[in-house]
Scaffold this motif. Sequence first.
Motif, PDB file in Angstrom:
ATOM      1  N   UNK A   1       0.838  -1.207   0.000  1.00  0.00           N
ATOM      2  CA  UNK A   1       0.000   0.000   0.000  1.00  0.00           C
ATOM      3  C   UNK A   1       0.874   1.259   0.000  1.00  0.00           C
ATOM      4  N   UNK A   2       1.715   1.438  -1.001  1.00  0.00           N
ATOM      5  CA  UNK A   2       2.578   2.622  -1.040  1.00  0.00           C
ATOM      6  C   UNK A   2       1.792   3.865  -1.451  1.00  0.00           C
ATOM      7  N   UNK A   3       2.034   4.969  -0.781  1.00  0.00           N
ATOM      8  CA  UNK A   3       1.388   6.218  -1.150  1.00  0.00           C
ATOM      9  C   UNK A   3       2.109   6.828  -2.360  1.00  0.00           C
ATOM     10  N   UNK A   4       1.378   7.409  -3.313  1.00  0.00           N
ATOM     11  CA  UNK A   4       2.020   8.052  -4.469  1.00  0.00           C
ATOM     12  C   UNK A   4       2.959   9.175  -4.024  1.00  0.00           C
ATOM     13  N   UNK A   5       4.090   9.290  -4.707  1.00  0.00           N
ATOM     14  CA  UNK A   5       5.029  10.371  -4.374  1.00  0.00           C
ATOM     15  C   UNK A   5       5.179  11.372  -5.509  1.00  0.00           C
ATOM     16  N   UNK A   6       4.304  11.263  -6.517  1.00  0.00           N
ATOM     17  CA  UNK A   6       4.344  12.193  -7.636  1.00  0.00           C
ATOM     18  C   UNK A   6       2.957  12.509  -8.146  1.00  0.00           C
ATOM     19  N   UNK A   7       2.881  13.379  -9.142  1.00  0.00           N
ATOM     20  CA  UNK A   7       1.597  13.788  -9.694  1.00  0.00           C
ATOM     21  C   UNK A   7       0.832  14.688  -8.743  1.00  0.00           C
ATOM     22  N   UNK A   8      -0.443  14.909  -9.043  1.00  0.00           N
ATOM     23  CA  UNK A   8      -1.285  15.763  -8.201  1.00  0.00           C
ATOM     24  C   UNK A   8      -1.333  15.245  -6.770  1.00  0.00           C
ATOM     25  N   UNK A   9      -1.448  13.935  -6.624  1.00  0.00           N
ATOM     26  CA  UNK A   9      -1.512  13.322  -5.299  1.00  0.00           C
ATOM     27  C   UNK A   9      -0.228  13.599  -4.514  1.00  0.00           C
TER      28      UNK A   9
ATOM     29  N   UNK B   1      -3.272  -1.803 -15.976  1.00  0.00           N
ATOM     30  CA  UNK B   1      -2.401  -1.068 -16.892  1.00  0.00           C
ATOM     31  C   UNK B   1      -2.988  -1.089 -18.301  1.00  0.00           C
ATOM     32  N   UNK B   2      -3.121   0.104 -18.886  1.00  0.00           N
ATOM     33  CA  UNK B   2      -3.577   0.241 -20.261  1.00  0.00           C
ATOM     34  C   UNK B   2      -5.068   0.130 -20.472  1.00  0.00           C
ATOM     35  N   UNK B   3      -5.839  -0.007 -19.393  1.00  0.00           N
ATOM     36  CA  UNK B   3      -7.288  -0.175 -19.498  1.00  0.00           C
ATOM     37  C   UNK B   3      -7.986   0.973 -18.773  1.00  0.00           C
ATOM     38  N   UNK B   4      -8.898   1.663 -19.466  1.00  0.00           N
ATOM     39  CA  UNK B   4      -9.641   2.756 -18.858  1.00  0.00           C
ATOM     40  C   UNK B   4     -10.551   2.228 -17.755  1.00  0.00           C
ATOM     41  N   UNK B   5     -10.437   2.805 -16.565  1.00  0.00           N
ATOM     42  CA  UNK B   5     -11.331   2.463 -15.449  1.00  0.00           C
ATOM     43  C   UNK B   5     -12.580   3.333 -15.567  1.00  0.00           C
ATOM     44  N   UNK B   6     -13.722   2.724 -15.807  1.00  0.00           N
ATOM     45  CA  UNK B   6     -14.944   3.480 -16.049  1.00  0.00           C
ATOM     46  C   UNK B   6     -15.397   4.274 -14.830  1.00  0.00           C
ATOM     47  N   UNK B   7     -15.148   3.749 -13.634  1.00  0.00           N
ATOM     48  CA  UNK B   7     -15.645   4.426 -12.438  1.00  0.00           C
ATOM     49  C   UNK B   7     -14.864   5.692 -12.110  1.00  0.00           C
ATOM     50  N   UNK B   8     -13.605   5.792 -12.566  1.00  0.00           N
ATOM     51  CA  UNK B   8     -12.801   6.981 -12.276  1.00  0.00           C
ATOM     52  C   UNK B   8     -12.413   7.764 -13.525  1.00  0.00           C
TER      53      UNK B   8
ATOM     54  N   UNK C   1      -4.183   3.437 -15.739  1.00  0.00           N
ATOM     55  CA  UNK C   1      -2.888   3.150 -15.112  1.00  0.00           C
ATOM     56  C   UNK C   1      -1.857   2.900 -16.215  1.00  0.00           C
ATOM     57  N   UNK C   2      -0.703   3.534 -16.103  1.00  0.00           N
ATOM     58  CA  UNK C   2       0.355   3.381 -17.101  1.00  0.00           C
ATOM     59  C   UNK C   2       1.680   3.080 -16.409  1.00  0.00           C
ATOM     60  N   UNK C   3       2.578   2.403 -17.134  1.00  0.00           N
ATOM     61  CA  UNK C   3       3.939   2.144 -16.650  1.00  0.00           C
ATOM     62  C   UNK C   3       4.910   2.660 -17.694  1.00  0.00           C
TER      63      UNK C   3
ATOM     64  N   UNK D   1       2.085   5.322 -13.250  1.00  0.00           N
ATOM     65  CA  UNK D   1       1.304   6.572 -13.234  1.00  0.00           C
ATOM     66  C   UNK D   1      -0.186   6.304 -13.400  1.00  0.00           C
ATOM     67  N   UNK D   2      -0.970   7.115 -12.714  1.00  0.00           N
ATOM     68  CA  UNK D   2      -2.413   7.126 -12.881  1.00  0.00           C
ATOM     69  C   UNK D   2      -2.750   8.410 -13.630  1.00  0.00           C
ATOM     70  N   UNK D   3      -3.230   8.267 -14.859  1.00  0.00           N
ATOM     71  CA  UNK D   3      -3.446   9.408 -15.748  1.00  0.00           C
ATOM     72  C   UNK D   3      -4.937   9.686 -15.861  1.00  0.00           C
ATOM     73  N   UNK D   4      -5.334  10.956 -15.673  1.00  0.00           N
ATOM     74  CA  UNK D   4      -6.760  11.284 -15.747  1.00  0.00           C
ATOM     75  C   UNK D   4      -7.207  11.452 -17.194  1.00  0.00           C
ATOM     76  N   UNK D   5      -8.488  11.761 -17.386  1.00  0.00           N
ATOM     77  CA  UNK D   5      -9.079  11.822 -18.724  1.00  0.00           C
ATOM     78  C   UNK D   5      -8.501  12.939 -19.585  1.00  0.00           C
ATOM     79  N   UNK D   6      -7.840  13.919 -18.954  1.00  0.00           N
ATOM     80  CA  UNK D   6      -7.213  15.011 -19.700  1.00  0.00           C
ATOM     81  C   UNK D   6      -5.727  14.767 -19.942  1.00  0.00           C
ATOM     82  N   UNK D   7      -5.250  13.591 -19.554  1.00  0.00           N
ATOM     83  CA  UNK D   7      -3.850  13.264 -19.762  1.00  0.00           C
ATOM     84  C   UNK D   7      -2.930  13.759 -18.662  1.00  0.00           C
TER      85      UNK D   7
END
Length: 262
Positions: A81-89, A118-125, A129-131, A149-155
């Motif tokens: 359960x590592x917390x993200x250390x980059x991006x908006x989070x 990885x590589x699959x759009x999560x419909x609920x969010x 997820x990308x590597x 990386x967790x990338x949002x709908x705007x990239x």
Amino acid sequence: PIGSDQNKANVLAALQRIHAGGFHASCRRDKHGVVIPYEATNGGGYTLEALLGITPNGKSEPDYLGWEIKGHSSNRVTLMTPEPNGGFYGERGAKEFVERYGHDVNNGGMYFTGGHKVGVLCKSTGMTLEVSGFDPAAQKVLDVSGAVRLVDSDGNNAASWAFAELLTHWNRKHAFAAYVRYTPQKLPIAYRYDTPVLMGEHTNFNKYLHALCSGAIIFDPGSKVSNARTSLSKVKARSQFRINTKNLGLLYQKLSAESIVP
């Protein structure tokens, strides 16, 4: 020595004693190592740790005799359960992340949940997820400064975990791991630890990333903010990576099912 046959035998002997004891009342150890009752319904792992003499901590070290001990009640196991250390989070923290990307629930709360592969759009969010920096075909890291990386709908980079942080956590804590299934009892809350135990030996970060890229490991968060967007808000961060037990063999050079029946 970590990884020795003697340590493995000692871990199995300890689990054998616990199994022979049947149902154990839910408990945990406090910061002083004192065993105290635990009344929430998620105490299976805490109780197992308490029975083994383990005091919960956030250190990236194995739990017991060089082995990471993982209790689980279903086929889906939380690996870490590592917390993200980059991006908006990483920049703004869990609270602002959930308030920006989460969904509303009753009583003014907000959750961020959803299974991300990885590589699959999560419909609920609406996120993917990308590597970056890893070649799944060759199972090799190409860029040590890469990240999950967790990338949002705007990239935008909504959250990310640098390879350097994940590698240290995974290799140090999970080189040897025992996956112990338990059966819960509702009243009173208690747990029985079942046989066989899955014992994983020798892993590396490339195996972890390969399993992540193949979709075997998913990012399955459960972060929550109570009284969101108010001065009374409280945050519970839960950034978890999970795998089905049938796929554990992808992570280790050797995975064996060991009986703990006396």
